[in-house]
Design a protein around this motif. Structure first.
Motif, short mmCIF file in Angstrom:
data_model
loop_
_atom_site.label_atom_id
_atom_site.label_comp_id
_atom_site.label_asym_id
_atom_site.label_seq_id
_atom_site.Cartn_x
_atom_site.Cartn_y
_atom_site.Cartn_z
N SER A 30 17.59 3.34 68.67
CA SER A 30 16.52 2.42 69.07
C SER A 30 16.87 1.65 70.33
CB SER A 30 16.23 1.44 67.94
OG SER A 30 17.34 0.59 67.75
N GLY A 31 18.11 1.80 70.81
CA GLY A 31 18.52 1.13 72.02
C GLY A 31 18.97 -0.30 71.83
N SER A 32 19.12 -0.75 70.59
CA SER A 32 19.60 -2.11 70.35
C SER A 32 20.29 -2.19 69.01
CB SER A 32 18.43 -3.10 70.41
OG SER A 32 17.47 -2.77 69.43
N VAL A 33 20.81 -3.35 68.71
CA VAL A 33 21.59 -3.54 67.50
C VAL A 33 20.83 -4.45 66.55
CG1 VAL A 33 23.74 -4.46 66.58
CG2 VAL A 33 23.74 -3.23 68.75
N THR A 34 20.79 -4.07 65.29
CA THR A 34 20.20 -4.93 64.26
C THR A 34 21.32 -5.74 63.64
OG1 THR A 34 18.57 -3.24 63.78
CG2 THR A 34 18.85 -4.95 62.14
N SER A 35 21.09 -7.01 63.45
CA SER A 35 22.10 -7.87 62.83
C SER A 35 21.59 -8.41 61.50
CB SER A 35 22.45 -9.04 63.76
OG SER A 35 21.30 -9.82 63.99
N VAL A 36 22.52 -8.76 60.64
CA VAL A 36 22.14 -9.27 59.33
C VAL A 36 21.66 -10.72 59.47
CG1 VAL A 36 24.45 -10.11 58.71
CG2 VAL A 36 22.85 -9.44 56.92
N VAL A 37 20.60 -11.03 58.78
CA VAL A 37 20.10 -12.40 58.73
C VAL A 37 20.70 -13.12 57.53
CG1 VAL A 37 18.07 -13.82 58.35
CG2 VAL A 37 17.96 -11.90 59.91
N GLY A 38 20.74 -12.44 56.40
CA GLY A 38 21.32 -13.10 55.25
C GLY A 38 21.14 -12.30 53.98
N VAL A 39 21.82 -12.77 52.96
CA VAL A 39 21.74 -12.20 51.63
C VAL A 39 21.21 -13.30 50.74
CG1 VAL A 39 23.05 -11.24 49.72
CG2 VAL A 39 23.68 -10.68 52.05
N ASP A 40 20.21 -12.99 49.95
CA ASP A 40 19.60 -13.98 49.09
C ASP A 40 19.71 -13.54 47.64
OD1 ASP A 40 18.12 -16.05 48.05
OD2 ASP A 40 16.18 -15.23 48.65
N VAL A 41 20.49 -14.26 46.86
CA VAL A 41 20.64 -13.99 45.44
C VAL A 41 20.38 -15.28 44.69
CG1 VAL A 41 22.23 -12.06 45.64
CG2 VAL A 41 23.13 -14.36 45.56
N ASP A 42 19.88 -15.17 43.46
CA ASP A 42 19.66 -16.40 42.70
C ASP A 42 20.95 -16.87 42.05
OD1 ASP A 42 20.02 -15.08 40.22
OD2 ASP A 42 17.92 -14.55 40.12
N ASP A 43 20.94 -18.07 41.50
CA ASP A 43 22.16 -18.67 40.95
C ASP A 43 22.39 -18.35 39.48
OD1 ASP A 43 22.91 -19.78 43.35
OD2 ASP A 43 21.75 -21.61 43.00
N SER A 44 21.47 -17.60 38.87
CA SER A 44 21.66 -17.22 37.48
C SER A 44 22.28 -15.83 37.43
CB SER A 44 20.31 -17.24 36.77
OG SER A 44 19.45 -16.31 37.37
N SER B 206 22.24 -12.48 38.17
CA SER B 206 21.39 -11.83 39.16
C SER B 206 21.22 -10.35 38.86
CB SER B 206 22.00 -12.03 40.53
OG SER B 206 21.12 -11.56 41.50
N THR B 207 20.01 -9.85 39.12
CA THR B 207 19.71 -8.43 38.94
C THR B 207 19.37 -7.74 40.25
OG1 THR B 207 17.40 -8.94 38.48
CG2 THR B 207 18.89 -8.77 36.58
N SER B 208 19.33 -8.51 41.35
CA SER B 208 19.03 -7.90 42.65
C SER B 208 19.50 -8.81 43.77
CB SER B 208 17.53 -7.63 42.80
OG SER B 208 16.81 -8.85 42.84
N VAL B 209 19.51 -8.25 44.98
CA VAL B 209 19.86 -9.01 46.18
C VAL B 209 18.87 -8.62 47.27
CG1 VAL B 209 21.54 -7.28 46.95
CG2 VAL B 209 21.74 -9.61 47.76
N ARG B 210 18.39 -9.61 48.02
CA ARG B 210 17.49 -9.35 49.15
C ARG B 210 18.28 -9.46 50.45
NH1 ARG B 210 13.60 -12.94 46.20
NH2 ARG B 210 14.85 -14.51 47.23
N ILE B 211 18.01 -8.53 51.35
CA ILE B 211 18.73 -8.47 52.61
C ILE B 211 17.71 -8.51 53.75
CG2 ILE B 211 20.27 -7.07 54.04
CD1 ILE B 211 21.20 -5.82 51.38
N GLY B 212 18.03 -9.28 54.78
CA GLY B 212 17.15 -9.36 55.94
C GLY B 212 17.88 -8.95 57.20
N GLY B 213 17.19 -8.26 58.08
CA GLY B 213 17.77 -7.84 59.34
C GLY B 213 16.88 -8.20 60.51
N ARG B 214 17.49 -8.41 61.66
CA ARG B 214 16.74 -8.74 62.88
C ARG B 214 17.24 -7.91 64.05
NH1 ARG B 214 13.45 -12.79 62.32
NH2 ARG B 214 13.22 -13.31 64.51
N ARG B 215 16.36 -7.60 64.95
CA ARG B 215 16.71 -6.97 66.22
C ARG B 215 16.12 -7.88 67.29
NH1 ARG B 215 14.78 -1.90 65.57
NH2 ARG B 215 16.76 -1.25 64.71
N ASN B 216 17.00 -8.49 68.07
CA ASN B 216 16.60 -9.50 69.05
C ASN B 216 15.92 -10.66 68.30
OD1 ASN B 216 17.66 -7.93 71.19
ND2 ASN B 216 15.78 -6.72 71.21
#
Length: 105
Positions: free
Chosen positions: A62-76, A78-88
């Protein structure tokens, strides 16, 4: 090694583009949450004493780099994790994503 003493509670190497899982442990599925968003669902829940680590490889097609925004898990239990990515300045998918969750001592 028994599951109760494993240091790595979950890992997943996957694509945000088509939700394909390349390698994993304790992962049931990857779900698309929109551009730059994915949810990784676990087979077995993970207790609260853990640390999450993520990385994205450069997506040179794609001509650029995607970086991680964060990992979101609850405090109990947990059964899943949400991941976010950004490019520019925009949310963006990446073909080469990794997430791992380790037991915290």
């Amino acid at each position: 090694v028994s599951e109760s003493t494993d240091t790595c509670k979950m890992f997943c190497n996957f694509s945000m583009v088509d939700e394909s899982i390349h390698h994993s442990y304790n992962v049931a599925s990857v779900t698309d949450g929109g551009p730059g968003q994915a949810t990784v669902t676990f087979i077995r829940s993970i207790p609260t004493t853990y640390v999450g680590v993520t990385s994205f490889h450069p997506d040179y097609t794609s001509g650029s780099v995607t970086s991680v925004v964060g990992v979101d898990v609850d405090d109990s239990n947990s059964t899943s994790v949400r991941i976010g990515g950004r490019r520019n300045t925009s949310s963006a998918d990446n073909n080469y994503c990794q997430v791992a969750i380790f037991r915290k001592n």
